[in-house]
Motif scaffolding. Structure first.
Motif, mmCIF file in Angstrom:
data_model
loop_
_atom_site.group_PDB
_atom_site.id
_atom_site.type_symbol
_atom_site.label_atom_id
_atom_site.label_comp_id
_atom_site.label_asym_id
_atom_site.label_seq_id
_atom_site.Cartn_x
_atom_site.Cartn_y
_atom_site.Cartn_z
ATOM 1 N N UNK A 170 35.668 6.754 41.916
ATOM 2 C CA UNK A 170 35.429 6.504 43.346
ATOM 3 C C UNK A 170 34.105 7.075 43.843
ATOM 4 N N UNK A 171 33.341 7.677 42.951
ATOM 5 C CA UNK A 171 32.057 8.242 43.375
ATOM 6 C C UNK A 171 30.910 7.764 42.486
ATOM 7 N N UNK A 172 31.060 6.546 41.958
ATOM 8 C CA UNK A 172 30.061 6.043 41.009
ATOM 9 C C UNK A 172 28.664 5.988 41.620
ATOM 10 N N UNK A 173 28.592 5.625 42.908
ATOM 11 C CA UNK A 173 27.273 5.495 43.537
ATOM 12 C C UNK A 173 26.543 6.825 43.572
ATOM 13 N N UNK A 174 27.294 7.881 43.724
ATOM 14 C CA UNK A 174 26.675 9.206 43.763
ATOM 15 C C UNK A 174 26.313 9.687 42.357
ATOM 16 N N UNK A 175 27.110 9.284 41.385
ATOM 17 C CA UNK A 175 26.958 9.841 40.027
ATOM 18 C C UNK A 175 25.912 9.078 39.211
ATOM 19 N N UNK A 176 25.977 7.745 39.254
ATOM 20 C CA UNK A 176 25.173 6.955 38.317
ATOM 21 C C UNK A 176 23.711 6.890 38.734
ATOM 22 N N UNK A 177 22.855 7.225 37.784
ATOM 23 C CA UNK A 177 21.417 7.118 38.003
ATOM 24 C C UNK A 177 20.814 6.298 36.872
ATOM 25 N N UNK A 178 19.992 5.314 37.264
ATOM 26 C CA UNK A 178 19.318 4.469 36.273
ATOM 27 C C UNK A 178 17.869 4.305 36.727
ATOM 28 N N UNK A 179 17.065 3.708 35.856
ATOM 29 C CA UNK A 179 15.663 3.514 36.204
ATOM 30 C C UNK A 179 15.221 2.155 35.684
ATOM 31 N N UNK A 180 14.511 1.415 36.509
ATOM 32 C CA UNK A 180 13.991 0.120 36.074
ATOM 33 C C UNK A 180 12.506 0.207 35.791
ATOM 34 N N UNK A 181 12.050 -0.523 34.784
ATOM 35 C CA UNK A 181 10.620 -0.602 34.487
ATOM 36 C C UNK A 181 10.282 -2.076 34.279
ATOM 37 N N UNK A 239 27.469 7.811 30.881
ATOM 38 C CA UNK A 239 28.888 7.776 31.281
ATOM 39 C C UNK A 239 29.033 8.461 32.612
ATOM 40 N N UNK A 240 29.705 7.918 33.591
ATOM 41 C CA UNK A 240 30.320 6.600 33.592
ATOM 42 C C UNK A 240 29.270 5.503 33.411
ATOM 43 N N UNK A 241 29.670 4.442 32.719
ATOM 44 C CA UNK A 241 28.726 3.377 32.377
ATOM 45 C C UNK A 241 28.403 2.537 33.608
ATOM 46 N N UNK A 257 24.711 -3.581 35.084
ATOM 47 C CA UNK A 257 24.506 -4.398 33.878
ATOM 48 C C UNK A 257 25.023 -5.821 34.119
ATOM 49 N N UNK A 258 26.155 -5.931 34.804
ATOM 50 C CA UNK A 258 26.697 -7.265 35.108
ATOM 51 C C UNK A 258 25.703 -8.065 35.941
ATOM 52 N N UNK A 259 25.071 -7.386 36.911
ATOM 53 C CA UNK A 259 24.092 -8.083 37.757
ATOM 54 C C UNK A 259 22.878 -8.518 36.937
ATOM 55 N N UNK A 260 22.447 -7.659 36.001
ATOM 56 C CA UNK A 260 21.316 -8.042 35.138
ATOM 57 C C UNK A 260 21.676 -9.265 34.306
ATOM 58 N N UNK A 261 22.930 -9.295 33.867
ATOM 59 C CA UNK A 261 23.372 -10.416 33.023
ATOM 60 C C UNK A 261 23.356 -11.735 33.796
ATOM 61 N N UNK A 268 30.195 -6.056 29.347
ATOM 62 C CA UNK A 268 29.805 -6.427 30.711
ATOM 63 C C UNK A 268 29.235 -7.850 30.756
ATOM 64 N N UNK A 269 28.530 -8.233 29.713
ATOM 65 C CA UNK A 269 27.837 -9.528 29.716
ATOM 66 C C UNK A 269 28.825 -10.682 29.561
#
Lengths: 278, 381
Positions: free
Chosen positions: B263-274, B316-318, B323-327, B350-351
């Motif tokens: 329930x807190x994925x938005x706070x936990x997950x960090x990614x970076x786009x290039x 993790x959490x994944x 990833x679904x949106x990228x797919x 996810x794909x």
């Protein structure tokens, strides 16, 4: 009749009474060791708010679940390193490990010898019932020669540990052994251990009539008679004399009570910068 | 007392940066056991902790090392251990205990090639699934993966902050290459570092329920010696902390343990786009492998291929949704990792066959070269 007062046990304030009845079988010796521990805690005058009990897994490992103090029921064999972390992180805590022979000396044996060597200021109470009771009576590192268990149906071919000797060799600063018939002595020993700074080890022989006694043709009362008739109290006995053999007689008593700097003393002296402790 | 935060510019390895990050995060207890290539973390922090009021102990094995940090954290001190594959395997049971009893702690795995003793001095990313599922039963942890010594400094602080916020073990899944790589690391001023401490127990001691969740699903924590008389057990337990051997209680406890993460994925997950905005071929990678991918993306772009990199900072959490949106919009997804396809399995999940997926992976011991990634990018184009 309704005016009758509900009976209150003098140790109720130290027990999670809402968790009673406990899981221990009729005739089990753990309860005696547990209540002797609580009496020792009370009589020692230590700050009970700062007193913590840590257990591993097994019948005796349920001790932490019944004491009404901060209490930790950890993984199998790991009560001592968990307790070490508690004590080192907050040296003001009185940390008691209450667990069984299988937990402390088989799966957790490595941790025991190292905590003793380091002289971490812990009080270790080991209920030795000669077998793994919780899982139905398998051979343990403490099971006597030839004794029958579910995994030694023809008798135990292995030599058991002499726990006080192991403690002595590892560096414990307080060592005693009693049976559950010696409730007063257990309490006195635990009290001394609680008030002492250093690694203290108290072994208590306790019957497991359901799983050990039954398979070795030892009725509950027979075990207690052995405790009474085939034991001798010999304080300061040599560790070599302390093998458990009820035919030759089992030596009980307080075997060692010495002082040496604890882990925390030595760490502060050796590792902290000179100006740090001033 | 010496300063815990060594503000300034340093030229240090990832392992040393990790140790300094821990000190800056407020870590004051380290339970150690030597293992290549994580040993330097212990060696560095062994000298530093006693001068900042902390405690270092080298335990008798990795099982004791993690047990000691759970004890120390229960006494209220931020605690950490660091290891590599074989030691990580030994720690699994107590990672489960930490997850079940919600004891905050940070565990660093400087990955080397396995299985078993494997290649002790050579890097890999083969413990990624073990990080997620290594202890028995269902549970959730948080795992991060740093790309550089600079990032491991910040991730170690982040790891402590997440661990304290959610009362969960946080794993830093680095590798031998980042661990032993010396680079410029800037340690900021202490005032610029935001620290989080676990929610603490308040109110009447006789009514306190140690596992009653707060608003974000995380229960306030009572510290040993505060007088709350808490009971902590690895048995299935109710909100009071008492063992309760019922399916109902198991459901409630598991809902709490998994819910506080889910329930807190938005706070936990960090990614970076290039180079992601217009990317058609999207690479998914993490840790040291993402460095390879940066070079590969630049090279592909110079050849007119619209490639981009999606880097997992939190593994993790994944980051399923991302990833679904990228797919949805990519022509192909390529996972790059130093193993035989662990995170790739998650990507494929996810794909769901919406676009082709490729794996650039190998068994460990070396980094993956940009050339191999470029080859696959061309294949996918």
């Amino acid at each position: 009749m309704s005016h009758q007062k509900k009976a209150v046990h003098p140790l109720d304030d130290l027990i999670r009474t809402d968790r009673i009845p406990h899981i221990w079988c009729p005739g089990c010796g753990i309860g005696t060791v547990f209540s002797s521990t609580l009496i020792a805690m009370k009589e020692s005058g230590i700050d009970l708010t700062k007193t913590v009990m840590v257990s591993g897994i097994g019948c005796s490992g349920r001790g932490a679940g019944y004491v009404n103090l901060d209490s930790f029921h950890t993984t199998h064999g790991r009560a001592i390193p968990f307790a070490t972390g508690l004590k080192l992180a907050n040296p003001e805590l009185n940390v008691i490990v209450f667990s069984g022979d299988g937990d402390i000396f088989a799966i957790g044996g490595n941790h025991f010898i190292h905590a003793a060597r380091r002289n971490v200021d812990l009080t270790i109470i080991c209920v030795n019932n000669f077998n793994y009771g919780m899982t139905g009576g398998q051979v343990a590192a403490t099971t006597p020669y030839n004794a029958k268990t579910t995994t030694t149906p023809s008798g135990n071919p292995e030599r058991p540990f002499n726990l006080p000797m192991l403690s002595y060799a590892s560096g414990a600063t307080y060592i005693s052994r009693w049976t559950i018939l010696h409730a007063r002595d257990i309490s006195d020993s635990i009290q001394e251990a609680l008030l002492k700074r250093g690694f203290s080890f108290i072994e208590v022989l306790a019957p497991c009539p359901i799983n050990y006694g039954r398979r070795n043709k030892e009725k509950p009362f027979d075990t207690l008679k052995l405790y009474q008739e085939n034991t001798i109290i010999k304080n300061k006995a040599h560790p070599f004399e302390l093998d458990i053999d009820f035919e030759r007689g089992v030596v009980l008593g307080k075997f060692l009570d010495i002082n040496r700097p604890t882990w925390t003393d030595m760490y502060n002296k050796t590792c902290r910068p000179k100006d740090f402790m001033e | 007392m010496k300063p815990a935060v060594l503000s300034g510019v340093h030229f240090i390895t990832g392992d040393v940066a990790c140790a300094e990050g821990a000190l800056a995060a407020g870590c004051r207890f380290f339970g150690a056991y030597p293992i290549t290539p994580a040993t330097e973390i212990a060696e560095h922090i062994a000298g530093r902790l006693p001068e900042v009021g902390g405690t270092f102990i080298q335990m008798e094995d990795e099982i004791a090392a993690i047990a000691s940090i759970l004890g120390a954290s229960s006494a209220g001190v931020k605690s950490m251990t660091a290891t590599s594959g074989p030691g990580f395997s030994l720690m699994m049971e107590n990672i489960g205990l930490a997850a079940c009893t919600e004891i905050p702690c940070v565990i660093v795995d400087v990955q080397r090639a396995g299985p078993s003793t494997g290649l002790p001095t050579q890097g890999a990313q083969g413990d990624m699934m073990q990080a997620r599922w290594g202890s028995h039963g269902d549970y959730k942890i948080i795992a991060l993966s740093p790309i550089s010594p600079q990032e491991i400094f910040y991730q170690t602080i982040l790891a402590f902050n997440l661990s304290e916020t959610y009362r969960v073990p946080v794993l830093i899944m680095t590798d031998e290459i980042i661990g032993h790589l010396s680079e410029r690391v800037v340690i900021p001023d202490e005032s610029e570092i935001k620290l989080v401490s676990r929610p603490r127990a308040k109110g009447r001691k006789d009514r306190f329920l140690p596992f009653e969740p707060g608003p974000n699903g995380v229960a306030p924590m009572a510290i040993a010696g505060e007088g709350y008389n808490i009971h902590v057990t690895g048995l299935t337990h109710n909100e009071k902390g008492y063992p309760d051997m019922t399916v109902e209680c198991q459901k409630q406890m598991m809902a709490r343990l998994t819910g506080k993460i889910q329930n807190n994925l938005d706070d936990i997950i960090k990614t970076e786009g290039y180079m992601l905005d217009d990317a058609e071929i999207i690479i998914i990678s993490y840790g040291v492998s993402a460095r390879t991918c940066h070079t590969a993306v630049d090279e592909a772009r110079s050849q007119g291929i619209k490639a981009g990199l999606f880097r997992l900072i939190t593994v993790w959490p994944f980051p399923e949704d991302q990833i679904c949106r990228l797919a949805e919009r990519a022509k192909a997804l390529i996972t790059v990792e130093i193993n035989l396809g662990q995170i790739h399995l998650e990507v494929e999940r996810c794909v769901k066959d919406k676009v082709p997926t490729y794996l650039v992976g190998h068994v460990g011991g070396t980094i993956i070269t940009p050339e191999r990634v470029i080859e696959t990018i061309k294949e996918a184009t």
